[in-house]
Design a protein around this motif. Structure first.
Motif, PDB file in Angstrom:
ATOM      1  N   PHE A 210       0.811  -1.225   0.000  1.00  0.00           N
ATOM      2  CA  PHE A 210       0.000   0.000   0.000  1.00  0.00           C
ATOM      3  C   PHE A 210       0.843   1.275   0.000  1.00  0.00           C
ATOM      4  O   PHE A 210       0.301   2.377  -0.081  1.00  0.00           O
ATOM      5  CB  PHE A 210      -0.986  -0.034   1.166  1.00  0.00           C
ATOM      6  CG  PHE A 210      -2.084  -1.039   0.971  1.00  0.00           C
ATOM      7  CD1 PHE A 210      -3.271  -0.686   0.358  1.00  0.00           C
ATOM      8  CD2 PHE A 210      -1.915  -2.362   1.360  1.00  0.00           C
ATOM      9  CE1 PHE A 210      -4.269  -1.621   0.145  1.00  0.00           C
ATOM     10  CE2 PHE A 210      -2.917  -3.303   1.159  1.00  0.00           C
ATOM     11  CZ  PHE A 210      -4.104  -2.933   0.550  1.00  0.00           C
ATOM     12  N   SER A 211       2.145   1.129   0.084  1.00  0.00           N
ATOM     13  CA  SER A 211       3.101   2.182  -0.280  1.00  0.00           C
ATOM     14  C   SER A 211       2.940   3.487   0.482  1.00  0.00           C
ATOM     15  O   SER A 211       3.118   4.575  -0.059  1.00  0.00           O
ATOM     16  CB  SER A 211       3.016   2.447  -1.798  1.00  0.00           C
ATOM     17  OG  SER A 211       3.209   1.253  -2.532  1.00  0.00           O
ATOM     18  N   GLY A 212       2.587   3.372   1.758  1.00  0.00           N
ATOM     19  CA  GLY A 212       2.519   4.558   2.598  1.00  0.00           C
ATOM     20  C   GLY A 212       1.184   5.242   2.654  1.00  0.00           C
ATOM     21  O   GLY A 212       1.050   6.277   3.316  1.00  0.00           O
ATOM     22  N   HIS A 213       0.180   4.674   1.980  1.00  0.00           N
ATOM     23  CA  HIS A 213      -1.137   5.320   2.028  1.00  0.00           C
ATOM     24  C   HIS A 213      -2.256   4.285   2.132  1.00  0.00           C
ATOM     25  O   HIS A 213      -3.341   4.454   1.577  1.00  0.00           O
ATOM     26  CB  HIS A 213      -1.352   6.222   0.814  1.00  0.00           C
ATOM     27  CG  HIS A 213      -0.943   5.592  -0.499  1.00  0.00           C
ATOM     28  ND1 HIS A 213      -1.753   4.721  -1.188  1.00  0.00           N
ATOM     29  CD2 HIS A 213       0.190   5.701  -1.217  1.00  0.00           C
ATOM     30  CE1 HIS A 213      -1.130   4.335  -2.293  1.00  0.00           C
ATOM     31  NE2 HIS A 213       0.051   4.910  -2.337  1.00  0.00           N
ATOM     32  N   GLY A 214      -2.007   3.235   2.905  1.00  0.00           N
ATOM     33  CA  GLY A 214      -3.009   2.180   3.052  1.00  0.00           C
ATOM     34  C   GLY A 214      -3.923   2.335   4.242  1.00  0.00           C
ATOM     35  O   GLY A 214      -4.910   1.603   4.358  1.00  0.00           O
ATOM     36  N   PHE A 215      -3.617   3.259   5.148  1.00  0.00           N
ATOM     37  CA  PHE A 215      -4.417   3.400   6.368  1.00  0.00           C
ATOM     38  C   PHE A 215      -5.884   3.680   6.032  1.00  0.00           C
ATOM     39  O   PHE A 215      -6.786   2.993   6.509  1.00  0.00           O
ATOM     40  CB  PHE A 215      -3.826   4.525   7.215  1.00  0.00           C
ATOM     41  CG  PHE A 215      -4.520   4.737   8.540  1.00  0.00           C
ATOM     42  CD1 PHE A 215      -4.329   3.846   9.587  1.00  0.00           C
ATOM     43  CD2 PHE A 215      -5.334   5.834   8.744  1.00  0.00           C
ATOM     44  CE1 PHE A 215      -4.946   4.043  10.819  1.00  0.00           C
ATOM     45  CE2 PHE A 215      -5.957   6.042   9.970  1.00  0.00           C
ATOM     46  CZ  PHE A 215      -5.769   5.149  11.001  1.00  0.00           C
ATOM     47  N   GLN A 216      -6.126   4.662   5.189  1.00  0.00           N
ATOM     48  CA  GLN A 216      -7.509   5.013   4.848  1.00  0.00           C
ATOM     49  C   GLN A 216      -8.206   3.880   4.105  1.00  0.00           C
ATOM     50  O   GLN A 216      -9.413   3.656   4.274  1.00  0.00           O
ATOM     51  CB  GLN A 216      -7.531   6.295   3.995  1.00  0.00           C
ATOM     52  CG  GLN A 216      -8.927   6.874   3.771  1.00  0.00           C
ATOM     53  CD  GLN A 216      -9.562   6.456   2.441  1.00  0.00           C
ATOM     54  OE1 GLN A 216      -8.993   5.679   1.681  1.00  0.00           O
ATOM     55  NE2 GLN A 216     -10.751   6.978   2.169  1.00  0.00           N
ATOM     56  N   LEU A 217      -7.476   3.144   3.285  1.00  0.00           N
ATOM     57  CA  LEU A 217      -8.078   2.100   2.460  1.00  0.00           C
ATOM     58  C   LEU A 217      -8.432   0.839   3.243  1.00  0.00           C
ATOM     59  O   LEU A 217      -9.220   0.018   2.765  1.00  0.00           O
ATOM     60  CB  LEU A 217      -7.113   1.703   1.336  1.00  0.00           C
ATOM     61  CG  LEU A 217      -6.786   2.746   0.273  1.00  0.00           C
ATOM     62  CD1 LEU A 217      -5.714   2.216  -0.664  1.00  0.00           C
ATOM     63  CD2 LEU A 217      -8.031   3.143  -0.520  1.00  0.00           C
ATOM     64  N   SER A 218      -7.878   0.678   4.435  1.00  0.00           N
ATOM     65  CA  SER A 218      -7.939  -0.619   5.112  1.00  0.00           C
ATOM     66  C   SER A 218      -9.348  -1.170   5.341  1.00  0.00           C
ATOM     67  O   SER A 218      -9.541  -2.388   5.161  1.00  0.00           O
ATOM     68  CB  SER A 218      -7.165  -0.560   6.434  1.00  0.00           C
ATOM     69  OG  SER A 218      -7.641   0.456   7.278  1.00  0.00           O
ATOM     70  N   PRO A 219     -10.349  -0.386   5.730  1.00  0.00           N
ATOM     71  CA  PRO A 219     -11.667  -1.009   5.920  1.00  0.00           C
ATOM     72  C   PRO A 219     -12.227  -1.617   4.635  1.00  0.00           C
ATOM     73  O   PRO A 219     -12.759  -2.731   4.647  1.00  0.00           O
ATOM     74  CB  PRO A 219     -12.543   0.152   6.409  1.00  0.00           C
ATOM     75  CG  PRO A 219     -11.584   1.160   6.930  1.00  0.00           C
ATOM     76  CD  PRO A 219     -10.361   1.037   6.095  1.00  0.00           C
ATOM     77  N   ALA A 220     -12.078  -0.899   3.520  1.00  0.00           N
ATOM     78  CA  ALA A 220     -12.617  -1.384   2.253  1.00  0.00           C
ATOM     79  C   ALA A 220     -11.750  -2.488   1.659  1.00  0.00           C
ATOM     80  O   ALA A 220     -12.260  -3.455   1.084  1.00  0.00           O
ATOM     81  CB  ALA A 220     -12.748  -0.228   1.259  1.00  0.00           C
ATOM     82  N   ALA A 221     -10.431  -2.362   1.793  1.00  0.00           N
ATOM     83  CA  ALA A 221      -9.546  -3.405   1.272  1.00  0.00           C
ATOM     84  C   ALA A 221      -9.780  -4.726   1.990  1.00  0.00           C
ATOM     85  O   ALA A 221      -9.823  -5.794   1.368  1.00  0.00           O
ATOM     86  CB  ALA A 221      -8.082  -2.969   1.419  1.00  0.00           C
ATOM     87  N   GLY A 222      -9.959  -4.668   3.314  1.00  0.00           N
ATOM     88  CA  GLY A 222     -10.247  -5.884   4.056  1.00  0.00           C
ATOM     89  C   GLY A 222     -11.556  -6.524   3.640  1.00  0.00           C
ATOM     90  O   GLY A 222     -11.661  -7.755   3.527  1.00  0.00           O
ATOM     91  N   ALA A 223     -12.561  -5.688   3.394  1.00  0.00           N
ATOM     92  CA  ALA A 223     -13.852  -6.215   2.946  1.00  0.00           C
ATOM     93  C   ALA A 223     -13.722  -6.890   1.583  1.00  0.00           C
ATOM     94  O   ALA A 223     -14.316  -7.949   1.334  1.00  0.00           O
ATOM     95  CB  ALA A 223     -14.881  -5.086   2.884  1.00  0.00           C
ATOM     96  N   ALA A 224     -12.936  -6.284   0.698  1.00  0.00           N
ATOM     97  CA  ALA A 224     -12.768  -6.843  -0.644  1.00  0.00           C
ATOM     98  C   ALA A 224     -12.055  -8.190  -0.597  1.00  0.00           C
ATOM     99  O   ALA A 224     -12.484  -9.162  -1.253  1.00  0.00           O
ATOM    100  CB  ALA A 224     -11.991  -5.859  -1.517  1.00  0.00           C
ATOM    101  N   ILE A 225     -10.964  -8.275   0.156  1.00  0.00           N
ATOM    102  CA  ILE A 225     -10.224  -9.538   0.231  1.00  0.00           C
ATOM    103  C   ILE A 225     -11.079 -10.613   0.897  1.00  0.00           C
ATOM    104  O   ILE A 225     -11.075 -11.782   0.472  1.00  0.00           O
ATOM    105  CB  ILE A 225      -8.901  -9.340   0.973  1.00  0.00           C
ATOM    106  CG1 ILE A 225      -7.977  -8.423   0.157  1.00  0.00           C
ATOM    107  CG2 ILE A 225      -8.210 -10.677   1.234  1.00  0.00           C
ATOM    108  CD1 ILE A 225      -7.588  -8.981  -1.194  1.00  0.00           C
ATOM    109  N   ALA A 226     -11.832 -10.239   1.914  1.00  0.00           N
ATOM    110  CA  ALA A 226     -12.713 -11.219   2.572  1.00  0.00           C
ATOM    111  C   ALA A 226     -13.752 -11.764   1.588  1.00  0.00           C
ATOM    112  O   ALA A 226     -14.046 -12.972   1.591  1.00  0.00           O
ATOM    113  CB  ALA A 226     -13.399 -10.574   3.773  1.00  0.00           C
ATOM    114  N   GLU A 227     -14.297 -10.906   0.756  1.00  0.00           N
ATOM    115  CA  GLU A 227     -15.269 -11.375  -0.244  1.00  0.00           C
ATOM    116  C   GLU A 227     -14.605 -12.290  -1.265  1.00  0.00           C
ATOM    117  O   GLU A 227     -15.182 -13.314  -1.673  1.00  0.00           O
ATOM    118  CB  GLU A 227     -15.922 -10.184  -0.947  1.00  0.00           C
ATOM    119  CG  GLU A 227     -16.916  -9.432  -0.084  1.00  0.00           C
ATOM    120  CD  GLU A 227     -17.704  -8.398  -0.873  1.00  0.00           C
ATOM    121  OE1 GLU A 227     -17.392  -8.179  -2.064  1.00  0.00           O
ATOM    122  OE2 GLU A 227     -18.632  -7.814  -0.292  1.00  0.00           O
TER     123      GLU A 227
END
Length: 371
Positions: A331-348
């Motif tokens: 995530f190259s230094g800017h993954g904090f904001q993305l984490s809720p949605a990224a986790g949901a996507a990988i879980a799906e």
């Protein structure tokens, strides 16, 4: 009951584990080599921004923005999130021209969150800004949150959802079994699961290599400064345009300064080192943009190791060599904001093999195309 193992106890691993555990029919174990939030997840700047995102990330960032604004419903805590806005300042006419082009480019894609503002509006938002600053690009309902509070909130929510968190467990191997599952070798004995998520951050490339995948990804060690408490003078989170800066004043009055200034990292030793010459450069930029900062005392500084891909956007999706293994890293230094949605996507993806969330741009196949 299907079994899943998530490797990595940072925010992306916790988010993936939480979302999957809330999916009926899944028992989830999270393995963390050290302790939850040990590296970049707990020590980053806490920026919650859509402003300035790579165009490929905007759609996922927009989903994440909605989740941040409803964070108590997701994890039972607002994580210290405050939507005080994010501002990128223009110091020159060239900066302003680039910002106008950026605003037009984003609007051409159908997004309206980035807004070009003039000198007068910028001074209304940032009364303490230096007189030489000409304007800026603003996203008004972005903001910032408390990183470690966020990590702990996701941990509590994950455990409440049934996730078994095993700290101090290092993964040593990944292999398919004759039964169609994945065997996860560790220094505390083997685990077995139908699905595995590689959320190991700066060490995720090494895990991918265990199954014969060479996914380009390096590491970085972004440094941060915290100053003494100061009178209240800044509400939004501020970034630079032509000079690297991340700047915010916390609720206690301290000022957190970053902006991608890099320290020295040693992934093998899991350590990072602050480089004071580079920190001095960051402090100088801050004081030139905010004269009130001149003479402010630095109370502490640190650096955290994180993964960085060649194109600065993450790798998300299923392994090309081991079915059932899913990557989410870089995530190259800017993954904090993305984490809720990224986790949901990988879980799906793990549970259903598909997701409607916009993660197609993050396939590892883009590196093959580039080659």
């Amino acid at each position: 009951m299907n079994r899943a193992v998530v490797i990595g106890g940072g925010l992306h691993g916790l988010s993936t584990a939480l979302h999957l555990a809330r999916t009926p029919g899944w028992a989830v174990t999270l393995l963390e080599r050290r302790h939850v939030g040990r590296h970049s997840s707990g020590v980053n700047a806490g920026g919650v921004r859509r402003l300035g995102r790579d165009l490929a990330e905007i759609a996922l960032s927009a989903v994440a923005n909605e989740m941040w604004h409803a964070m108590p419903a997701l994890v039972g805590d607002d994580c210290g999130f405050q939507a005080t806005g994010q501002v990128k300042v223009a110091e020159t006419e060239d900066d302003l021209r680039r910002m106008a082009q950026r605003e037009a480019q984003v609007r051409a894609l159908g997004w309206t969150h980035e807004e070009l503002v003039d000198r007068a509006e910028l001074r209304r938002l940032l009364p303490a800004i230096s007189p030489h600053v000409l304007g800026g690009l603003v996203t008004r309902d972005d903001g910032a949150a408390d990183p470690m509070r966020t990590v702990m909130a996701f941990r509590r929510a994950a455990e409440a959802a049934g996730v078994a968190i095993r700290e101090g467990v290092a993964v040593t191997g990944l292999a398919a079994t004759a039964a169609g599952t994945i065997r996860i070798g560790t220094d505390h004995g083997p685990f077995e699961a139908e699905r595995v998520a590689n959320c190991a951050g700066a060490w995720a490339r090494d895990l991918a290599a265990l199954v014969g995948e060479d996914i380009p990804c390096g590491v970085k060690a972004s440094m941060m400064i915290v100053t003494e408490r100061m009178p209240r003078f800044c509400e939004p989170t501020v970034g630079g345009s032509s000079r690297p800066l991340s700047f915010k004043q916390t609720a206690t009055g301290t000022v957190v300064i970053g902006g991608g200034h890099q320290g020295r990292n040693d992934p093998a030793a899991e350590t990072s080192t602050v480089l004071f010459d580079s920190l001095a450069h960051a402090a100088r930029i801050a004081s030139e943009l905010f004269p009130i900062m001149r003479g402010a005392r630095i109370m502490r500084s640190w650096a955290g190791i994180e993964a960085r891909t060649p194109d600065q956007i993450p790798v998300m999706g299923e392994s090309r060599t081991l079915p059932g293994l899913f990557h989410s890293f870089g995530f190259s230094g800017h993954g904090f904001q993305l984490s809720p949605a990224a986790g949901a996507a990988i879980a799906e993806l793990m549970a259903r093999g598909a997701t409607n969330l916009p993660v197609a741009p993050f396939s590892q196949d883009r590196f093959r195309s580039a080659a």
